[in-house]
Scaffold this motif. Structure first.
Motif, short mmCIF file in Angstrom:
data_model
loop_
_atom_site.label_atom_id
_atom_site.label_comp_id
_atom_site.label_asym_id
_atom_site.label_seq_id
_atom_site.Cartn_x
_atom_site.Cartn_y
_atom_site.Cartn_z
N LYS A 292 25.88 59.32 -5.32
CA LYS A 292 26.64 60.11 -4.36
C LYS A 292 28.14 59.99 -4.52
O LYS A 292 28.89 60.92 -4.19
CB LYS A 292 26.24 59.71 -2.93
N THR B 195 22.21 57.14 -1.06
CA THR B 195 21.76 57.19 0.33
C THR B 195 20.24 57.16 0.40
O THR B 195 19.55 57.62 -0.51
CB THR B 195 22.26 58.45 1.05
N ASP C 6 26.74 62.47 4.83
CA ASP C 6 25.81 62.77 3.75
C ASP C 6 24.58 63.49 4.28
O ASP C 6 24.14 64.50 3.71
CB ASP C 6 25.38 61.48 3.06
#
Length: 233
Positions: free
Chosen positions: A88, A97, A144
């Motif tokens: 990410k 994540t 996210d």
């Protein structure tokens, strides 16, 4: 080195199977990387700079999902396990994540030591990262999650990841309810959704070449600095 199937006591069926496997892969294409040779003496002082340089080159070369990597974790109960995720972000750490309730999340809670492996076959390059995975700021995880596709968010809300599905109808009903929740509340983020940052303690770069089998350089953290070492292939 004597091949395993040639060892004393090896069965004929084992030899036949191994021979067949070698026949299958003998003609497989090998990487012919069109990249400059890895000169250890000219590598940057920190591994993140070199990693980003290699990542940019992979993107420019059209490598499919160059930010994909294998995350390896371990626990007393399950032993080592691995799966493929998407990176990410990168700063002083490598970010990914996941749900803290997932198998990997539970393993990290038990043992924060993890390994990340990036492999860009077309480039003839591999990067291995070892370090500790720790939870990052909550707002990073929330941002996210909100950027994920609504279907992906609904799946994460409906049923804990890797749960065995004994009743498909009940699972589908839970997914429908989750879709409705996500549609009604665009800010909905499960409490277990976590942004992990892997603080590297060792990063090894592997480069295939035409003149040698490989060139390897490893960075090891020493205090706030990095120590570089060339490794024999």
């Amino acid at each position: 080195m004597t091949p395993p199937d040639s060892a004393p006591g090896a069965s004929s069926s084992s030899s036949s199977s191994s021979s067949s496997f070698r026949d299958r892969v003998r003609g497989a294409a090998s990487p012919s990387p069109d990249v400059r040779e890895l000169d250890v003496s000219s590598t940057p002082a920190d591994p993140v700079s070199l990693f980003l340089e290699w990542l940019d080159a992979a993107v420019a070369a059209g490598v499919v999902q160059p930010h994909a990597f294998t995350l390896s974790t371990a626990s007393t109960a399950s032993g080592p396990t691995a799966r493929t995720l998407l990176l990410k972000d990168v700063d002083d750490a490598f970010w990914f994540t996941s749900s803290a309730l997932s198998p990997k999340g539970r393993q990290i809670a038990e043992d924060e030591r993890v390994a990340l492996t990036f492999f860009w076959a077309a480039q003839g390059q591999q990067v291995r990262v070892t370090g500790s995975a720790v939870a990052g700021p909550r707002d990073v995880a929330e941002q996210d999650f909100r950027h994920r596709h609504p279907d992906s968010r609904a799946v994460a809300v409906a049923v804990p990841q890797s749960t065995e599905v004994d009743d498909v109808r009940a699972a589908d009903e839970a997914l429908d309810r989750a879709r409705a929740e996500v549609e009604a509340d665009d800010d909905l983020v499960p409490d277990d959704w976590t942004a992990y940052r892997v603080l590297p303690v060792s990063v090894e770069f592997w480069q295939a070449t035409t003149g040698r089998d490989q060139v390897r350089v490893r960075y090891d953290r020493v205090g706030d600095d990095w120590r570089r070492a060339s490794l024999w292939p």
